[in-house]
Design a protein around this motif. Structure first.
Motif, PDB file in Angstrom:
ATOM      1  N   ASN A 126     -38.653 -70.133 -36.031  1.00 40.87           N
ATOM      2  CA  ASN A 126     -37.368 -70.824 -36.010  1.00 40.87           C
ATOM      3  C   ASN A 126     -36.888 -71.087 -34.569  1.00 40.87           C
ATOM      4  N   ARG A 127     -37.153 -70.137 -33.662  1.00 41.48           N
ATOM      5  CA  ARG A 127     -36.798 -70.360 -32.260  1.00 41.48           C
ATOM      6  C   ARG A 127     -37.611 -71.513 -31.675  1.00 41.48           C
ATOM      7  N   TYR A 128     -38.886 -71.566 -32.035  1.00 37.68           N
ATOM      8  CA  TYR A 128     -39.731 -72.669 -31.562  1.00 37.68           C
ATOM      9  C   TYR A 128     -39.193 -74.009 -32.056  1.00 37.68           C
ATOM     10  N   ASP A 188     -33.914 -79.280 -29.516  1.00 38.68           N
ATOM     11  CA  ASP A 188     -33.113 -79.439 -28.296  1.00 38.68           C
ATOM     12  C   ASP A 188     -33.824 -80.325 -27.280  1.00 38.68           C
ATOM     13  N   ARG A 227     -38.289 -65.257 -37.135  1.00 40.97           N
ATOM     14  CA  ARG A 227     -37.451 -65.813 -36.073  1.00 40.97           C
ATOM     15  C   ARG A 227     -38.239 -66.546 -34.996  1.00 40.97           C
ATOM     16  N   ARG A 228     -39.470 -66.105 -34.764  1.00 38.30           N
ATOM     17  CA  ARG A 228     -40.260 -66.746 -33.711  1.00 38.30           C
ATOM     18  C   ARG A 228     -40.478 -68.229 -34.015  1.00 38.30           C
ATOM     19  N   ARG A 264     -32.268 -76.708 -40.254  1.00 39.87           N
ATOM     20  CA  ARG A 264     -33.144 -75.578 -40.582  1.00 39.87           C
ATOM     21  C   ARG A 264     -33.614 -75.663 -42.029  1.00 39.87           C
ATOM     22  N   LYS A 307     -36.139 -74.737 -32.913  1.00 36.85           N
ATOM     23  CA  LYS A 307     -34.870 -75.049 -32.239  1.00 36.85           C
ATOM     24  C   LYS A 307     -35.131 -75.599 -30.838  1.00 36.85           C
ATOM     25  N   ARG A 308     -36.083 -74.997 -30.117  1.00 34.18           N
ATOM     26  CA  ARG A 308     -36.417 -75.512 -28.786  1.00 34.18           C
ATOM     27  C   ARG A 308     -36.913 -76.954 -28.874  1.00 34.18           C
TER      28      ARG A 308
END
Length: 385
Positions: free
Chosen positions: A215-217, A223, A212-213, A294, A219-220
């Protein structure tokens, strides 16, 4: 086996930097001129193309003899690679359209595209960490370079051409390294690796690596790009240019770390590595609109390539297996049904009641299949244990 090592050049003056940039521009303009002749007259072989354009590109673009030869070879290699991709069908989902477009016009080279150098026009001094390199402004000696200690050791095995590359105003040399390859050992079992979107890699030992880390990066970053693109200001465009390759570098670094850990675990426990054969997955798998970004930013091919070459350097065997139903099959009783996969994270066998993390269960199935493939002799066995 052949791998690459990258070093960063540190031109000591603005004149040296301008000379390197001008050299790339001249070589790539010459490559475009040679490519037009190769396409128009169907001269794709090096000897015949060199006879047709050698003297012209030397005179028109102020190239030396050896840079002209390297430029012509670069053009021939580009056409050979295009032909191989067309033959293998590696042109994506719209392959026929892309093939038609590719065959209807000559190959073009960007002005800052990589330029190959051989030992006649590039000399390495590893003790002083400097290079002497040919440019259109003359040969420049004593250009310092920096790299990691590991890359410096690898450069002792350098063989063949090195590519001069310009990225974001910085210059790099990418050298081809020919390192000795150890014999592949006979494994005592296999370490299965399940590659996924939520969890990038999960091993049959139950270890989840970088999920998840990362994938969160990503996504940021998506955005942030969307926010900057809406502004349409010069400062926003400068920031976008600066961030252009940051995510790719971060993903590549993460994949290197994951691959190194997987191969080290397999080597330490005298096991091989089992991977799914995921070639063409983007063409086979359909995704909802909110999931497409993704899926298409999933660098499984890069991670698989990193694992393969690191394993080859360590003598660890790698086996690719059929991915069909690895997420639906129970790794204990082999019962296969789509309802076994309760959700993304949970696996519950409807036959024997086994409950596992879904990716852990899939990686265990991959390990079993890799072991079966190895025992059937469907892969190349090592010559010595």
């Amino acid at each position: 086996m052949k791998i690459v090592a990258q070093v960063k050049l540190l031109p000591v003056s603005a004149h040296d930097a301008d000379a390197l940039a001008a050299t790339l521009r001249a070589c790539n303009r010459a490559a475009n001129a040679a490519s037009e002749v190769a396409f128009a007259r169907d001269l794709k072989r090096r000897n015949v193309l060199q006879e047709a354009v050698y003297h012209r590109i030397k005179a028109d673009f102020d190239l030396g003899a050896q840079p002209a030869v390297r430029t012509i070879k670069k053009v021939c290699d580009a056409y050979a690679a295009l032909k191989a991709n067309i033959r293998a069908g590696n042109l994506g989902r719209e392959g026929s359209k892309r093939r038609t477009r590719a065959e209807s016009k000559p190959i073009t080279f960007r002005e800052n595209a990589a330029q190959p150098y051989d030992d006649r026009i590039l000399t390495w001094n590893l003790d002083a960490q400097t290079v002497s390199i040919w440019t259109t402004a003359g040969r420049i000696k004593g250009i310092p370079f920096v790299c990691s200690p590991e890359a410096l050791k690898l450069l002792a095995f350098r063989k063949g051409e090195s590519d001069l590359v310009m990225r974001d105003g910085m210059f790099f040399l990418i050298a081809t390294i020919d390192v000795p390859e150890p014999p592949v050992f006979a494994p005592a079992g296999f370490l299965g690796v399940d590659l996924g979107v939520v969890n990038i890699a999960t091993t049959s030992d139950g270890e989840i690596l970088a999920g998840r880390r990362l994938n969160r990066y990503r996504k940021r970053q998506r955005d942030l790009r969307a926010k900057l693109q809406k502004k349409h200001t010069k400062s926003a465009k400068r920031v976008l240019k600066r961030l252009r390759r940051r995510e790719a570098r971060h993903a590549a670094n993460t994949n290197h770390i994951i691959a190194k850990r997987i191969v080290a675990t397999a080597e330490r426990t005298s096991r091989g590595v089992g991977l799914e054969d995921l070639s063409g997955i983007r063409q086979r798998v359909t995704a909802k609109k909110d999931q497409r970004a993704r899926l298409h930013s999933w660098a499984f091919a890069q991670l698989g390539a990193f694992i393969a070459y690191k394993a080859q350097r360590a003598g660890v065997p790698v086996v690719h297996v059929d991915p069909r139903n690895t997420s639906r099959q129970c790794s204990e009783c082999w019962h296969t049904h789509r309802t076994n996969r309760v959700d993304q994270a949970r696996f519950m066998c409807r036959s024997c009641g086994t409950v596992l993390h879904a990716d852990h269960n899939g990686s265990r199935n991959i390990a079993h299949r890799a072991d079966a493939v190895w025992k059937r002799g469907a892969v190349n066995r090592p010559s010595t244990a």
